[in-house]
Scaffold this motif. Structure first.
Motif, short mmCIF file in Angstrom:
data_model
loop_
_atom_site.label_atom_id
_atom_site.label_comp_id
_atom_site.label_asym_id
_atom_site.label_seq_id
_atom_site.Cartn_x
_atom_site.Cartn_y
_atom_site.Cartn_z
N LYS A 104 40.96 69.40 29.66
CA LYS A 104 42.04 68.74 29.01
C LYS A 104 41.91 67.16 29.33
O LYS A 104 42.22 66.27 28.60
N GLN A 105 41.84 67.01 30.82
CA GLN A 105 42.01 65.48 31.13
C GLN A 105 40.96 64.65 30.37
O GLN A 105 41.17 63.71 30.16
N LEU A 106 39.61 65.28 30.50
CA LEU A 106 38.74 64.58 29.83
C LEU A 106 38.71 64.19 28.55
O LEU A 106 38.27 63.33 28.04
N MET A 107 39.08 65.27 27.72
CA MET A 107 39.45 65.12 26.29
C MET A 107 40.39 64.20 26.13
O MET A 107 40.27 63.32 25.12
N MET A 108 41.63 64.17 26.80
CA MET A 108 42.46 63.02 26.69
C MET A 108 41.90 61.62 26.87
O MET A 108 42.12 60.51 26.14
N ALA A 109 41.27 61.45 27.94
CA ALA A 109 40.50 60.24 28.22
C ALA A 109 39.53 59.79 27.04
O ALA A 109 39.68 58.73 26.72
N ALA A 110 38.75 60.71 26.57
CA ALA A 110 37.84 60.40 25.39
C ALA A 110 38.38 59.94 24.17
O ALA A 110 38.25 59.10 23.66
N ALA A 111 39.49 60.47 23.95
CA ALA A 111 40.65 60.20 22.68
C ALA A 111 40.87 58.70 22.93
O ALA A 111 40.98 58.02 22.02
N ARG A 112 41.48 58.42 24.11
CA ARG A 112 41.85 56.91 24.32
C ARG A 112 40.69 55.84 24.23
O ARG A 112 40.86 54.80 23.70
N HIS A 113 39.69 56.37 24.48
CA HIS A 113 38.49 55.45 24.36
C HIS A 113 38.38 55.16 22.92
O HIS A 113 37.74 54.11 22.76
N TYR A 114 38.66 56.07 21.94
CA TYR A 114 38.80 55.71 20.60
C TYR A 114 39.95 54.92 20.01
O TYR A 114 40.24 55.06 18.84
N SER A 115 40.65 54.32 20.85
CA SER A 115 41.75 53.81 20.65
C SER A 115 43.02 54.50 20.09
O SER A 115 43.74 54.11 19.51
N LEU A 116 42.93 55.97 20.68
CA LEU A 116 44.00 56.77 20.15
C LEU A 116 45.02 56.99 21.54
O LEU A 116 44.40 56.69 22.49
N THR A 117 46.08 57.31 21.06
CA THR A 117 47.01 57.52 22.22
C THR A 117 47.70 59.02 22.08
O THR A 117 48.96 59.21 21.72
N PRO A 118 46.69 59.92 22.58
CA PRO A 118 47.36 61.27 22.38
C PRO A 118 48.52 61.61 23.44
O PRO A 118 48.59 61.13 24.43
N ILE A 119 49.55 62.33 22.73
CA ILE A 119 50.97 62.53 23.62
C ILE A 119 50.32 63.66 24.46
O ILE A 119 51.10 64.01 25.83
N VAL A 120 49.86 64.80 23.85
CA VAL A 120 49.44 66.01 24.56
C VAL A 120 48.06 66.44 24.18
O VAL A 120 47.40 65.87 23.46
N SER A 121 47.61 67.21 24.95
CA SER A 121 46.09 67.39 25.03
C SER A 121 45.96 68.09 23.71
O SER A 121 44.89 68.05 23.17
#
Length: 168
Positions: free
Chosen positions: A118-135
Motif C-alpha cells: 500500500k505504501q508503494l502504491m500511494m507513493a507511485a500515485a503521488r509521482h503522477y501528481s495525484l494526492t490519494p487520501i487513502v490507499s
C-alpha cells in the motif's frame, strides 16, 4: 471517460478521459457496516454507484478483480463478489462495458512491481501528481492506469512515468 473502481468496504474510485492526458479525479466511498446482511450492503452499493455512473458518464467501467486471500469470512466474500455483480448489472442496464483487471496487473501498472504494498502504491500515485487520501484511491488510479494501457495503448504514452515529476 474511464471509471475505475477498487471494490471494498472502502471503495476507491478514479475517473477521467483516456485521450487527453488530463489528470483523473480520485475519491473513495465507505460502505455502511451491515454485518452478515449482504442484501442491505449491496443495496447501499447500488444506491451509491448508479448515480455516480450517471454523473461521470463513463464509456468503460473497470474493476479490480475481487480475489480474497487468506482467511476471509463468507459474508465478506459474498459482499465483494456481489459488488462486482451489481457493477456489471448497472453497466449492462446503462449500456456500458464493465471489465476487470487482476490485482497483480494493477500493482505492476502503477509501480512496476506486481507485489507492491500500500505504501508503494500511494507513493507511485503521488509521482503522477495525484494526492490519494487513502490507499484505495491509489489502487483505483492503478486500475485506471492499467485499463488505459490495455485498452487505449495509443494514449498510454502520455502516462509514461518519465512524463511526471514527483509531487512528494
Amino acid at each position: 471517460m474511464l471509471l475505475a473502481l477498487d471494490l471494498a468496504t472502502q471503495t476507491g474510485f478514479c475517473f477521467g478521459p483516456a485521450d487527453t492526458g488530463e489528470v483523473p479525479t480520485l475519491g473513495h466511498v465507505v460502505m455502511p457496516s451491515t454485518g452478515p446482511d449482504v442484501g442491505r450492503f449491496l443495496c447501499a452499493w447500488q444506491d451509491w454507484l448508479e448515480p455516480k455512473v450517471r454523473e461521470v458518464g463513463p464509456t468503460l467501467i473497470v474493476i479490480e478483480a475481487p480475489i480474497l486471500a487468506g482467511q476471509t469470512q463468507i459474508a465478506t466474500t459474498r459482499k465483494l463478489q456481489g459488488m462486482a455483480g451489481v457493477t456489471e448489472m448497472i453497466g449492462h442496464r446503462l449500456g456500458i462495458e464493465v471489465a476487470e483487471v487482476a490485482t497483480s496487473q494493477v500493482k505492476k501498472a502503477l509501480t512496476g512491481d506486481g507485489r507492491a504494498d500500500k505504501q508503494l502504491m500511494m507513493a507511485a500515485a503521488r509521482h503522477y501528481s495525484l494526492t490519494p487520501i487513502v490507499s484505495d484511491e491509489a489502487d483505483a488510479f492503478g486500475v485506471w492506469l492499467c485499463a488505459l494501457r490495455l485498452r487505449f495503448p495509443k494514449e498510454a504514452g502520455r502516462w509514461d512515468p518519465m512524463n511526471f515529476r514527483s509531487a512528494a
